[in-house]
Design an enzyme around this catalytic site. Structure first.
Site, PDB file in Angstrom:
ATOM      1  N   HIS A  56       0.852  -1.195   0.000  1.00  0.00           N
ATOM      2  CA  HIS A  56       0.000   0.000   0.000  1.00  0.00           C
ATOM      3  C   HIS A  56       0.881   1.234   0.000  1.00  0.00           C
ATOM      4  CE1 HIS A  56       0.866  -0.471   4.281  1.00  0.00           C
ATOM      5  NE2 HIS A  56       0.350   0.723   4.523  1.00  0.00           N
ATOM      6  N   HIS A  58       1.547   3.978   1.754  1.00  0.00           N
ATOM      7  CA  HIS A  58       2.098   4.787   2.848  1.00  0.00           C
ATOM      8  C   HIS A  58       3.626   4.880   2.729  1.00  0.00           C
ATOM      9  CE1 HIS A  58      -1.759   4.034   5.390  1.00  0.00           C
ATOM     10  NE2 HIS A  58      -1.912   4.960   4.471  1.00  0.00           N
ATOM     11  N   ASP A  60       6.155   4.803   4.688  1.00  0.00           N
ATOM     12  CA  ASP A  60       7.079   3.867   5.332  1.00  0.00           C
ATOM     13  C   ASP A  60       7.087   2.501   4.624  1.00  0.00           C
ATOM     14  OD1 ASP A  60       4.431   3.630   6.341  1.00  0.00           O
ATOM     15  OD2 ASP A  60       5.126   2.530   8.084  1.00  0.00           O
ATOM     16  N   HIS A  61       6.302   2.375   3.562  1.00  0.00           N
ATOM     17  CA  HIS A  61       6.301   1.146   2.757  1.00  0.00           C
ATOM     18  C   HIS A  61       6.808   1.387   1.345  1.00  0.00           C
ATOM     19  CE1 HIS A  61       3.728  -1.122   5.694  1.00  0.00           C
ATOM     20  NE2 HIS A  61       3.576   0.120   6.102  1.00  0.00           N
ATOM     21  N   HIS A 111      -7.189  -1.362   6.038  1.00  0.00           N
ATOM     22  CA  HIS A 111      -6.217  -0.342   6.462  1.00  0.00           C
ATOM     23  C   HIS A 111      -6.239   0.805   5.450  1.00  0.00           C
ATOM     24  CE1 HIS A 111      -2.493   1.367   8.011  1.00  0.00           C
ATOM     25  NE2 HIS A 111      -1.900   1.188   6.848  1.00  0.00           N
ATOM     26  N   ASP A 132       0.176  -3.927   6.405  1.00  0.00           N
ATOM     27  CA  ASP A 132      -0.449  -3.360   7.610  1.00  0.00           C
ATOM     28  C   ASP A 132      -1.870  -3.884   7.806  1.00  0.00           C
ATOM     29  OD1 ASP A 132       1.869  -1.951   7.973  1.00  0.00           O
ATOM     30  OD2 ASP A 132       1.003   0.030   7.633  1.00  0.00           O
ATOM     31  N   HIS A 171       5.306  -4.428  10.552  1.00  0.00           N
ATOM     32  CA  HIS A 171       5.710  -3.695  11.762  1.00  0.00           C
ATOM     33  C   HIS A 171       5.871  -4.631  12.962  1.00  0.00           C
ATOM     34  CE1 HIS A 171       5.124   0.462  10.365  1.00  0.00           C
ATOM     35  NE2 HIS A 171       4.149  -0.035   9.637  1.00  0.00           N
TER      36      HIS A 171
END
Ligand SMILES: [Zn+2]
Length: 254
Positions: A56, A58, A60-61, A111, A132, A171
């Site tokens: 996805h 975001h 941090d990905h 998410h 996530d 995570h």
């Protein structure tokens, strides 16, 4: 030359994992939030990074994708239509081929609206890269483009896999999630045992069998969980989905 599948957790940021899969001299990474950990590993081990799978959008990905693509232009990027850097747009029902593996792509919304999960079968073992969607003892938060009922369906789908399925969330939130799980199920000995084991040690990947014992979001059908959530919310809830949505809301404020 190593002709068995290896799956390595590359720590990134404070509590992310970038999962790196290797087979022979090739590597694939899942959710390249940062470029350096991936570049360092593949260079040290003389691996060719051939694919990146993205769950996805975001940051941090995805934050390392552009730098990795610049350094390794032959690497192909797979992701949903909301990943602008994708070389190949994939979604529910897509199959990715890497070495002799055929990786199934699932649309696991919740998410975010277009969140994807990548499912790889190696002999009798299923490996599920769920971003996530599910965490050990927890699940992802619902972002504005996501929905809690979608997330419930996605977790139910994951829960229909064989119990030895290995789950690779993005995570390490396990210790914090277990504190919430203990708040929901104070008398669950599996949660207490996992909580003392989870302090300052990597807990991933996890198995579906373990999650069925400790993850309250997979336990919303149980009378004890339903009663506890009903009590905490001062509402009488018996539908699994209503309990799930209320539980997700309780976690947001825990
Ligand atoms: Zn996210």
């Amino acid at each position: 030359m190593n002709s068995s599948l290896k799956i390595i957790a590359l720590p990134a940021f404070d509590d992310n994992y970038i999962w790196l899969l290797t087979y022979n001299d090739e590597a694939v990474c899942v959710d390249a939030g940062q470029a350096e950990p991936v570049l360092n590993y593949v260079r040290q081990h003389n691996l060719r990074l051939v694919q990146m799978w993205t769950t996805h959008p975001h940051g941090d990905h995805t934050g390392g994708i552009v730098q990795l693509k610049r350094a390794l232009p032959d690497c192909r990027i797979f992701g949903a239509r909301d990943i602008p850097t994708s070389d190949e747009i994939v979604g529910e029902g897509s199959t990715i081929t890497w070495q002799h593996f055929h990786i199934n792509v699932w649309h696991t919304a919740g998410h975010t609206a277009n969140h994807l999960t990548y499912v790889l079968h190696d002999d009798e073992q299923t490996h599920l890269f769920c971003g996530d969607t599910l965490f050990s003892a927890g699940c992802g938060r619902v972002f504005p483009d996501g929905r809690a009922d979608w997330l419930h369906h996605s977790l139910q789908r994951i829960n229909r896999q064989p119990e030895n399925t290995l789950l690779y969330p993005a995570h390490e939130y396990t210790a914090n999630n277990l504190r919430f799980a203990a708040h929901i199920e104070p008398d669950n000995p599996d949660i207490q045992a996992a909580l003392s084991a989870a302090q300052h040690t990597p807990t991933l990947p996890t198995t579906l069998a373990h999650e069925r014992h400790i993850n309250p979001f997979l336990r919303v059908h149980l009378p004890d969980v339903q009663q506890r959530v009903s009590k905490l919310c001062s509402l009488d809830m018996q539908e699994d989905e209503a309990v799930f949505i209320a539980l997700r809301e309780l976690k947001n404020h825990f």
